[in-house]
Design an enzyme around this catalytic site. Structure first.
Site, mmCIF file in Angstrom:
data_model
loop_
_atom_site.group_PDB
_atom_site.id
_atom_site.type_symbol
_atom_site.label_atom_id
_atom_site.label_comp_id
_atom_site.label_asym_id
_atom_site.label_seq_id
_atom_site.Cartn_x
_atom_site.Cartn_y
_atom_site.Cartn_z
ATOM 1 N N HIS A 1 0.825 -1.088 -0.143
ATOM 2 C CA HIS A 1 -0.048 -0.064 0.049
ATOM 3 C C HIS A 1 0.886 1.367 0.109
ATOM 4 O O HIS A 1 2.283 0.980 0.177
ATOM 5 C CB HIS A 1 -0.832 0.094 1.037
ATOM 6 N N HIS B 1 1.271 3.801 1.986
ATOM 7 C CA HIS B 1 1.955 4.709 3.117
ATOM 8 C C HIS B 1 3.509 4.918 3.080
ATOM 9 O O HIS B 1 4.044 3.767 2.790
ATOM 10 C CB HIS B 1 1.284 4.056 4.542
ATOM 11 N N ASP C 1 5.641 4.802 5.017
ATOM 12 C CA ASP C 1 6.525 3.930 6.039
ATOM 13 C C ASP C 1 6.574 2.399 5.357
ATOM 14 O O ASP C 1 7.439 1.535 5.961
ATOM 15 C CB ASP C 1 6.052 3.920 7.385
ATOM 16 N N HIS C 2 6.137 2.372 3.972
ATOM 17 C CA HIS C 2 5.992 0.955 3.531
ATOM 18 C C HIS C 2 6.568 1.160 1.969
ATOM 19 O O HIS C 2 7.120 0.163 1.453
ATOM 20 C CB HIS C 2 4.652 0.574 3.422
ATOM 21 N N HIS D 1 -7.624 -0.628 5.851
ATOM 22 C CA HIS D 1 -6.503 0.366 6.360
ATOM 23 C C HIS D 1 -6.496 1.544 5.179
ATOM 24 O O HIS D 1 -6.535 2.979 5.592
ATOM 25 C CB HIS D 1 -5.305 -0.316 6.550
ATOM 26 N N ASP E 1 -0.621 -4.000 6.794
ATOM 27 C CA ASP E 1 -1.465 -3.201 7.692
ATOM 28 C C ASP E 1 -2.876 -3.688 7.852
ATOM 29 O O ASP E 1 -3.818 -2.973 8.023
ATOM 30 C CB ASP E 1 -1.074 -1.746 7.557
ATOM 31 N N HIS F 1 4.193 -4.470 11.295
ATOM 32 C CA HIS F 1 4.680 -3.790 12.438
ATOM 33 C C HIS F 1 4.747 -4.626 13.640
ATOM 34 O O HIS F 1 4.036 -5.588 13.970
ATOM 35 C CB HIS F 1 3.645 -2.672 12.610
#
Length: 255
Positions: free
Chosen positions: A56, A58, A60-61, A114, A133, A171
């Protein structure tokens, strides 16, 4: 021969996962929060990165994707429907398209909730699903874009996989999720044991990811909205499963 899978800790609490096919030498990675620890692990093992699988959009990915492509020439895979906010995709996936790491063939699953367009990667021959996530260890992702109905349906797809499937989520949130889970089902013996095991693992500096789908089905409150005892504890005996899920998600948001 199944994939060799290696967990790589990134940033403060993210995980990336290396997927290595010994029969061909191909190596993929699921998500790239930070390229440095991934490159270090590839070098340590003598593996050459061939593929990057993106779950996805975001930051932090995906923040390390461009640097890792530049360093390795790896090809990127992601959801065609979400391509407008992902790094440049070499393989823009639509329903029914296979995902290949060397000789290993997997599939992707739409697990929106998410985010809208979040996908998971399932490799049945390796009994592995990479959920980022969506389904998480003792939890599920916060609904930033999707609806409770969407997330409930997505978790239902994942719950229908074989129970021995290993769940690689994105995570290290398990300890916090465990505290919340105990407020929903404090008398669940499987959950009590898992809370204790989680605390011991974290005290020793060990990751609590991956988990198994069997563990999640037995302990994760977001997969247990249908359980009569949970409905009774929440005073929602006559509510639908998705209504109970929605209440559990709302409680977690306030926790």
């Amino acid at each position: 021969m199944t994939l060799e899978i290696v967990t790589v800790a990134c940033l403060s609490d993210n995980y990336a996962f290396l997927l290595h096919d010994p029969s061909t030498g191909a190596t993929g990675v699921v998500d790239v929060p930070d390229p440095a620890p991934i490159e270090s692990e590839l070098f340590r093992r003598g593996w050459t990165l061939s593929d990057i699988l993106i779950t996805h959009h975001h930051w932090d990915h995906i923040d390390g994707v461009a640097a890792l492509v530049d360093a390795t020439g790896a090809k990127t895979w992601g959801n065609a429907a979400d391509a407008h906010r992902l790094p440049q995709l070499d393989h823009a996936l639509a329903a029914g398209d296979p995902v290949k790491i060397g000789a290993e063939v997997g599939n992707f699953m739409d697990v929106s909730g998410h985010t809208v367009g979040h996908i998971a990667f399932h490799f049945p021959d390796s009994d592995a699903v990479f959920t980022a996530d969506s389904l998480m260890a003792l939890g599920c992702g916060r609904l930033f874009e999707g609806t409770p109905d969407q997330m409930f349906a997505s978790l239902g797809k994942l719950a229908a996989l074989p129970r021995d499937t290993t769940v690689y989520s994105g995570h290290e949130y398990t300890a916090a999720n465990a505290k919340f889970a105990m407020t929903i089902e404090p008398d669940n013996p499987d959950l009590i044991s898992r809370v204790e095991a989680t605390a011991a693992a974290r005290a020793a500096g060990h990751p609590t990811v991956p988990s198994t789908l069997r563990e999640e089905l037995n302990t994760n409150p977001f997969l247990r909205a249908h359980i009569p005892e949970i409905k009774s504890r929440l005073k929602m005996q006559n509510a639908s499963d998705v209504e109970v899920f929605t209440e559990i998600r709302a409680r977690k948001d306030r926790f």
